[in-house]
Design a protein around this motif. Structure first.
Motif, PDB file in Angstrom:
ATOM      1  N   UNK A  57       0.836  -1.204   0.000  1.00 38.71           N
ATOM      2  CA  UNK A  57       0.000   0.000   0.000  1.00 38.71           C
ATOM      3  C   UNK A  57       0.866   1.248   0.000  1.00 38.71           C
ATOM      4  N   UNK A  58       0.518   2.190  -0.835  1.00 35.61           N
ATOM      5  CA  UNK A  58       1.248   3.452  -0.914  1.00 35.61           C
ATOM      6  C   UNK A  58       0.819   4.390   0.195  1.00 35.61           C
ATOM      7  N   UNK A  59      -0.450   4.362   0.531  1.00 34.19           N
ATOM      8  CA  UNK A  59      -0.992   5.233   1.561  1.00 34.19           C
ATOM      9  C   UNK A  59      -2.406   4.813   1.913  1.00 34.19           C
ATOM     10  N   UNK A  60      -3.043   5.615   2.728  1.00 27.85           N
ATOM     11  CA  UNK A  60      -4.406   5.315   3.152  1.00 27.85           C
ATOM     12  C   UNK A  60      -5.154   6.613   3.382  1.00 27.85           C
ATOM     13  N   UNK A  61      -6.369   6.688   2.834  1.00 29.33           N
ATOM     14  CA  UNK A  61      -7.204   7.861   3.063  1.00 29.33           C
ATOM     15  C   UNK A  61      -7.665   7.898   4.516  1.00 29.33           C
ATOM     16  N   UNK A  62      -7.981   9.095   4.995  1.00 32.73           N
ATOM     17  CA  UNK A  62      -8.484   9.187   6.367  1.00 32.73           C
ATOM     18  C   UNK A  62      -9.858   8.518   6.459  1.00 32.73           C
ATOM     19  N   UNK A  63     -10.262   8.092   7.650  1.00 38.97           N
ATOM     20  CA  UNK A  63     -11.526   7.338   7.798  1.00 38.97           C
ATOM     21  C   UNK A  63     -12.749   8.077   7.270  1.00 38.97           C
ATOM     22  N   UNK A  64     -12.753   9.389   7.374  1.00 43.25           N
ATOM     23  CA  UNK A  64     -13.907  10.162   6.916  1.00 43.25           C
ATOM     24  C   UNK A  64     -14.061  10.080   5.403  1.00 43.25           C
ATOM     25  N   UNK A 224       3.979 -13.824  -8.841  1.00 46.60           N
ATOM     26  CA  UNK A 224       3.417 -12.471  -8.812  1.00 46.60           C
ATOM     27  C   UNK A 224       3.170 -12.013  -7.376  1.00 46.60           C
ATOM     28  N   UNK A 225       3.070 -10.702  -7.211  1.00 50.26           N
ATOM     29  CA  UNK A 225       2.838 -10.108  -5.900  1.00 50.26           C
ATOM     30  C   UNK A 225       1.360  -9.753  -5.775  1.00 50.26           C
ATOM     31  N   UNK A 226       0.731 -10.184  -4.696  1.00 49.28           N
ATOM     32  CA  UNK A 226      -0.700  -9.967  -4.495  1.00 49.28           C
ATOM     33  C   UNK A 226      -0.979  -8.587  -3.902  1.00 49.28           C
ATOM     34  N   UNK A 227      -1.870  -7.838  -4.528  1.00 51.21           N
ATOM     35  CA  UNK A 227      -2.226  -6.514  -4.021  1.00 51.21           C
ATOM     36  C   UNK A 227      -3.454  -6.625  -3.113  1.00 51.21           C
ATOM     37  N   UNK A 228      -3.225  -7.062  -1.894  1.00 49.07           N
ATOM     38  CA  UNK A 228      -4.295  -7.154  -0.911  1.00 49.07           C
ATOM     39  C   UNK A 228      -4.318  -5.873  -0.084  1.00 49.07           C
ATOM     40  N   UNK A 229      -5.482  -5.249   0.003  1.00 48.95           N
ATOM     41  CA  UNK A 229      -5.618  -3.944   0.647  1.00 48.95           C
ATOM     42  C   UNK A 229      -6.830  -3.913   1.568  1.00 48.95           C
ATOM     43  N   UNK A 230      -6.762  -3.014   2.537  1.00 46.29           N
ATOM     44  CA  UNK A 230      -7.906  -2.754   3.408  1.00 46.29           C
ATOM     45  C   UNK A 230      -8.641  -1.520   2.879  1.00 46.29           C
ATOM     46  N   UNK A 231      -9.921  -1.346   3.229  1.00 51.87           N
ATOM     47  CA  UNK A 231     -10.674  -0.191   2.736  1.00 51.87           C
ATOM     48  C   UNK A 231      -9.947   1.130   3.005  1.00 51.87           C
ATOM     49  N   UNK A 232      -9.843   1.950   1.967  1.00 49.31           N
ATOM     50  CA  UNK A 232      -9.179   3.241   2.088  1.00 49.31           C
ATOM     51  C   UNK A 232      -7.714   3.206   1.721  1.00 49.31           C
ATOM     52  N   UNK A 233      -7.101   2.013   1.688  1.00 46.67           N
ATOM     53  CA  UNK A 233      -5.709   1.915   1.261  1.00 46.67           C
ATOM     54  C   UNK A 233      -5.641   1.978  -0.261  1.00 46.67           C
ATOM     55  N   UNK A 234      -4.506   2.462  -0.768  1.00 47.43           N
ATOM     56  CA  UNK A 234      -4.357   2.547  -2.215  1.00 47.43           C
ATOM     57  C   UNK A 234      -2.928   2.206  -2.624  1.00 47.43           C
TER      58      UNK A 234
END
Length: 266
Positions: A57-64, A224-234
């Protein structure tokens, strides 16, 4: 604004925004009015992008902001919009304030500008959905064995963006929890440095045009590398990075927002 985050109106004061409706693009020219926030993942992610062709993950948006994106998708579903049909949500930043806010997020633009340069065009936004389906024992039309499978490909093959020497990147935002079980993307390291052949009719399960796919023998031998993310992560990836995704075998949906950025001179 909540969490001390600048509002979209504040962001607009820091950027010259020109909307070209006929081409569904937005030109963002950085002005020295609003300092950009540092990347969450720092120099390590930039190194990954250069060497591997992707970083997540490169970053994550704030919860709002994340909650508002989820609410937007849920509202569209309640209205009967078929999110799995990507053209239904093409360039939704033109009609959704929260999608526009995500696309002009300072951390996202900071990362994009380091790759494509100061003058950035938001070429396209859309949502990709994989809804859970249950396969029957037979291979009836109502339960196709290949549902939601995307063959291995390089995005830029289909976009016709020139000159090819100019960088193009995508930022992919998780709306839901993204796992291998529900169809997370898989990326092949280093493939952004080479243009690979896409063979028509190679994979009958590929949802790409003409059942196209890159042959396994043309890909790196490493897994390959799996792009598994949590909500808001990008995550961010080069338009030439080869990737694929399998079908959703979980009981949960998988939706992500894709935002594509190019330099202004393409």
């Amino acid at each position: 604004p909540r969490s001390g985050r600048p509002s979209l109106n504040t962001l607009a004061k820091g950027f010259l925004v020109e909307r070209t409706w006929s081409k569904a693009t937005m030109l963002l020219t950085l002005l020295p009015l609003l300092p950009l926030l540092p990347l969450v993942s720092g120099s390590e992610s930039r190194k990954d992008l250069q060497q591997q062709g992707f970083a997540f993950p490169l970053g994550k948006f704030d919860p709002y902001l994340t909650a508002r994106l989820v609410d937007q998708v849920n509202d569209w579903e309640k209205q009967g919009l078929a999110i799995e049909q990507q053209n239904a949500t093409w360039n939704s930043h033109f009609r959704s304030d929260v999608v526009m806010e995500a696309a002009t997020d300072p951390q996202v633009l900071d990362a994009v500008q380091e790759v494509v340069g100061k003058d950035v065009v938001l070429l396209h936004t859309t949502f990709f959905a994989k809804y859970p389906r249950t396969l029957s024992i037979d291979s009836s039309e109502s339960s196709p064995k290949c549902l939601t499978i995307i063959g291995t490909h390089q995005d830029r093959t289909y976009w016709g963006i020139n000159p090819e020497s100019k960088p193009v990147v995508s930022v992919w935002v998780a709306i839901d929890n993204v796992t291998m079980e529900n169809g997370a993307m898989q990326f092949f390291p280093g493939t952004h440095k080479t243009k690979l052949e896409h063979v028509k009719g190679y994979d009958e399960c590929s949802a790409l045009y003409d059942s196209q796919s890159i042959r396994p023998e043309d890909l790196p031998s490493e897994e390959p590398v799996n792009m598994e993310l949590k909500p808001g992560e990008y995550g961010i990836f080069d338009s030439q990075a080869a990737h694929r995704s399998g079908r959703n075998t979980s009981p949960h949906r998988r939706i992500g927002l894709t935002m594509i950025y190019v330099p202004a001179e393409v």
